[in-house]
Design a protein around this motif. Structure first.
Motif, PDB file in Angstrom:
ATOM      1  N   LEU A 197      36.380 -45.417   0.382  1.00  0.00           N
ATOM      2  CA  LEU A 197      34.595 -45.346   0.104  1.00  0.00           C
ATOM      3  C   LEU A 197      34.350 -43.555  -0.649  1.00  0.00           C
ATOM      4  CD1 LEU A 197      33.176 -48.180   2.018  1.00  0.00           C
ATOM      5  CD2 LEU A 197      33.326 -48.088  -0.810  1.00  0.00           C
ATOM      6  N   SER A 198      34.171 -42.846   0.535  1.00  0.00           N
ATOM      7  CA  SER A 198      34.139 -41.666   0.289  1.00  0.00           C
ATOM      8  C   SER A 198      34.635 -40.902  -1.189  1.00  0.00           C
ATOM      9  CB  SER A 198      34.504 -41.153   1.622  1.00  0.00           C
ATOM     10  OG  SER A 198      35.850 -40.458   1.218  1.00  0.00           O
ATOM     11  N   ALA A 199      35.691 -40.741  -1.305  1.00  0.00           N
ATOM     12  CA  ALA A 199      36.031 -40.611  -2.675  1.00  0.00           C
ATOM     13  C   ALA A 199      35.236 -40.917  -3.589  1.00  0.00           C
ATOM     14  CB  ALA A 199      38.006 -40.972  -2.704  1.00  0.00           C
ATOM     15  N   ALA A 200      34.082 -41.877  -3.886  1.00  0.00           N
ATOM     16  CA  ALA A 200      33.545 -42.772  -4.748  1.00  0.00           C
ATOM     17  C   ALA A 200      32.267 -41.631  -5.216  1.00  0.00           C
ATOM     18  CB  ALA A 200      32.778 -44.359  -4.449  1.00  0.00           C
ATOM     19  N   PRO A 201      32.300 -41.588  -6.415  1.00  0.00           N
ATOM     20  CA  PRO A 201      30.915 -40.719  -6.759  1.00  0.00           C
ATOM     21  C   PRO A 201      29.965 -41.191  -5.599  1.00  0.00           C
ATOM     22  CG  PRO A 201      31.773 -41.622  -8.671  1.00  0.00           C
ATOM     23  CD  PRO A 201      32.972 -42.614  -7.990  1.00  0.00           C
ATOM     24  N   ALA A 202      28.842 -40.665  -5.545  1.00  0.00           N
ATOM     25  CA  ALA A 202      27.479 -40.787  -4.744  1.00  0.00           C
ATOM     26  C   ALA A 202      26.708 -42.012  -5.754  1.00  0.00           C
ATOM     27  CB  ALA A 202      27.225 -39.769  -4.754  1.00  0.00           C
ATOM     28  N   SER A 203      26.076 -42.809  -5.001  1.00  0.00           N
ATOM     29  CA  SER A 203      25.188 -43.736  -5.972  1.00  0.00           C
ATOM     30  C   SER A 203      23.478 -43.209  -5.603  1.00  0.00           C
ATOM     31  CB  SER A 203      25.109 -45.067  -5.535  1.00  0.00           C
ATOM     32  OG  SER A 203      26.645 -45.706  -4.938  1.00  0.00           O
ATOM     33  N   ALA A 204      23.220 -43.384  -7.024  1.00  0.00           N
ATOM     34  CA  ALA A 204      21.088 -43.113  -6.524  1.00  0.00           C
ATOM     35  C   ALA A 204      20.653 -43.402  -6.090  1.00  0.00           C
ATOM     36  CB  ALA A 204      20.898 -43.398  -7.850  1.00  0.00           C
TER      37      ALA A 204
END
Length: 683
Positions: free
Chosen positions: A123-130
């Motif tokens: 999950l940490s590799a996913a782009p940060a959500s707004a």
């Protein structure tokens, strides 16, 4: 309905969800997925999470929440389905299955700490959500203005639509509930948000991010089924938080909405142009909905009772036919109609109990993954005929034999990658599962492309352990059958996979208990194949009624090829009382049923008897000699083991039309009796 009944339904839904999720995961691993595949997994995990929260299964709820979050990132294209992520999803599914097994009381609670850490790392590799609950995270905008802007005032909407009011309980989020996901499901049914109620939202200093504050009112089209809408809220903790009613959305409400819409720029919710590019194009594609047949859950005991009643009907119909015939009453047309209706009813009852072998085959991938991890081997699985159906009882009882066979193929058959490469084989071994109908039997095969059976080593071990005599001369087939002997094992050391000599013995016992047979074909260096020939049903069979001496027997029609009366000079003797008959160029052994079962008074001269050519899975064709053929009819199988004990050469019993009990012959067993393997008990 009691809480236990509701929980039982939840367990059933867990099994269904796990089955659909595993099928989807295997499709992803094989590169055959589309946009609906990851959605299938997400829905299954989400449903399990909702039920886990409702019933207080907190470890399961916690794990599924993390698993679901990762799946959501994949679904929205924020994470790419590369091989490492696919393997992570497969591993997470295995842990999820262990959690479900634990809550059913059938296993221990799994230690999921390592898998949770791996999921968080992914999950940490996913782009940060707004900030906030953006559409990228949940697939539904939390922006009330945008929600209202999406709504368009239509004059053609039916007057009586559904009004759904949903006010989540404060603790729903903490128990695994996610209201916006429920709204998305309602949107899929044609729902539109009419208004949102933010009155319970506190000031920032009192705001609890794990609490639910918002409420919504939605409109759903009149064509939607109430039961379908209620199903969306199956796992809501407080049923009182949901109101579903028929109502008329009048002009006043329309006017109010028009005022809101006019005060804000109208823009569609989450239009494709506003979304970031999706990495996995197939996953983002919209798939047409597939029509699903209506189903209903029925207690298995009720089905068993129905099958028993159909069996009694078959017996009664047979008795009626015989009684009318014995009294010289002619009712041929009516009896023919009754016979046809009885058969159709029996076929329908059997079809209700039938299940595809896919439910058994679906367990194999996980077994193989575990074996790969413990042995260092690499295995590719091929499946054929998984839609083949057979009786539910048979399905349930072949799970253990199939597991043992798969373990045997991977542990003893398939070589290590380095050994395979040295032999010119691919590093990855092949395990093939297949199922097919043959008459009224189903043949399930488990084969591998490994080293095959080392017959010299098998015979040496059997001799050392006293399973066979030191001077015994056995054929290749007889040597291969030795692996089914109790206590036999070729493992060089005991492990958690094999070495105790109980696996293959269990396979043969379980298969024989079902009235089936298991055969082996093996070629050194090329692999082995195990074939399980099983009855489609354990309840009713078509049979030929024959007499032998003063006894009446039933021979299942599935084994019968033809019947004949030979001339005296056509049957030849081969010595030691053995006789053969040339049937179209093939010399087949003639076996007297009276001799096989130790009966007196049976016809001993083949030219005066009736010879029935039968076909078997294990021993090929043979001829059974009987005194006469009496009739052909459908009979109900009654187990001898339940009421008496197992009898060699007998598969069961039935009640004839005149009320007498007749034994149903085990053709495979009778043919095998003519040439028993020279085994002796170990001292």
């Amino acid at each position: 309905m009691s809480p236990d009944d509701i929980q039982s339904i939840f367990f059933q839904e867990c099994e269904e969800g796990l089955a659909s999720a595993e099928t989807a995961l295997l499709a992803i691993k094989a590169g055959e997925h589309d946009g609906e595949t990851i959605n299938t997994i997400f829905r299954a995990v989400h449903s399990i999470k909702g039920g886990a929260g409702a019933f207080g299964f907190h470890p399961l709820q916690s794990f599924t929440h993390l698993f679901e979050t990762l799946l959501d990132k994949v679904r929205d294209g924020e994470l790419s389905l590369d091989p490492p992520l696919v393997e992570l999803l497969m591993g997470a599914f295995d842990v999820l299955a262990d959690h479900v097994t634990a809550i059913r009381g059938e296993g221990e609670q799994p230690d999921d700490a390592v898998m949770k850490r791996a999921l968080r790392d992914a999950l940490s590799a996913a782009p940060a959500s707004a900030p906030g609950l953006a559409s990228q995270e949940l697939g539904l905008s939390f922006d009330i203005d945008a929600m209202m802007a999406e709504l368009t005032v239509r004059s053609d909407i039916p007057a009586q639509d559904w009004r759904v009011t949903f006010m989540p309980a404060a603790g729903d989020l903490a128990h695994g509930g996610e209201p916006l996901l429920l709204l998305r499901e309602l949107a899929a049914l044609g729902g539109q948000v009419v208004s949102a109620d933010p009155d319970r939202v506190p000031t920032l200093d009192a705001f609890d991010p794990d609490a639910a504050y918002m409420g919504w009112t939605l409109r759903l089209p009149a064509t939607a089924e109430r039961a379908t809408i209620e199903e969306v809220f199956d796992f809501v903790s407080d049923p009182g938080s949901v109101t579903i009613e028929r109502t008329q959305f009048d002009d006043a409400m329309r006017s109010a909405r028009e005022v809101i819409l006019q005060s804000r720029p109208v823009a569609p919710l989450a239009t494709p142009a506003a979304e970031p590019p999706v990495a996995q194009a197939p996953l983002a594609a919209k798939q047409p909905k597939v029509a699903v047949g209506a189903t209903i859950r029925v207690d298995l005991d009720k089905l068993d009772r129905l099958v028993d009643l159909v069996g009694e009907l078959v017996i009664t119909q047979s008795m009626l036919s015989q009684r009318l015939a014995s009294n010289g009453l002619a009712a041929v047309e009516e009896l023919a109609d009754l016979d046809q209706l009885t058969r159709e009813l029996q076929d329908s009852a059997m079809a209700i109990r039938a299940q595809p072998v896919k439910s058994v085959f679906s367990r194999v991938p996980r077994i193989v993954r575990e074996l790969e991890a413990s042995t260092g081997k690499r295995v590719q699985i091929e499946v054929e005929g998984e839609a083949t159906e057979l009786d539910k009882t048979v399905i349930e009882r072949i799970g253990e034999p199939l597991t043992h066979l798969v373990r045997n193929c991977v542990d003893h058959g398939i070589e290590l990658p380095a050994q395979r490469l040295a032999k010119g084989k691919p590093a990855e071994g092949l395990l093939r599962l297949s199922a097919e109908h043959k008459g009224s039997r189903i043949v399930i095969s488990v084969s591998d492309d490994g080293a095959g059976i080392d017959r010299e080593r098998v015979l040496a071990i059997a001799t050392d352990r006293g399973i066979v005599a030191a001077d015994a001369r056995l054929s290749d087939e007889e040597i291969e059958q030795l692996i089914f002997a109790p206590g036999f094992s070729t493992a060089r050391e005991v492990s958690n996979i094999s070495g105790r000599g109980v696996g293959m013995d269990v396979v043969r016992q379980n298969v024989q208990a079902l009235g089936g047979r298991i055969t082996i074909q093996s070629r050194p260096g090329e692999g082995s194949s195990f074939a399980l020939a099983l009855p489609l049903t354990l309840a009713i069979v078509d049979g030929m009624v024959v007499s032998v001496g003063d006894q009446t027997y039933i021979i299942p029609l599935t084994h019968i090829v033809e019947s004949l009366r030979p001339d005296r000079d056509q049957v030849q003797s081969t010595g030691l009382g053995n006789r053969v008959l040339n049937v179209r160029g093939a010399f087949l052994p003639v076996l007297g049923i009276g001799d096989q079962l130790g009966l007196t008074g049976a016809v001993s001269e083949p030219s005066e008897a009736v010879l029935i050519v039968v076909e078997t899975e294990s021993a090929g064709s043979a001829i059974l000699m009987v005194d006469a053929i009496i009739d052909q009819r459908q009979v109900v199988i009654k187990s001898l083991e339940t009421h008496y004990q197992q009898v060699e050469g007998v598969a069961g019993a039935t009640i004839l039309g005149d009320g007498r009990v007749a034994l149903i012959l085990d053709v495979e067993g009778l043919v095998d009796l003519r040439a028993p393997v020279p085994l002796r008990c170990a001292s």
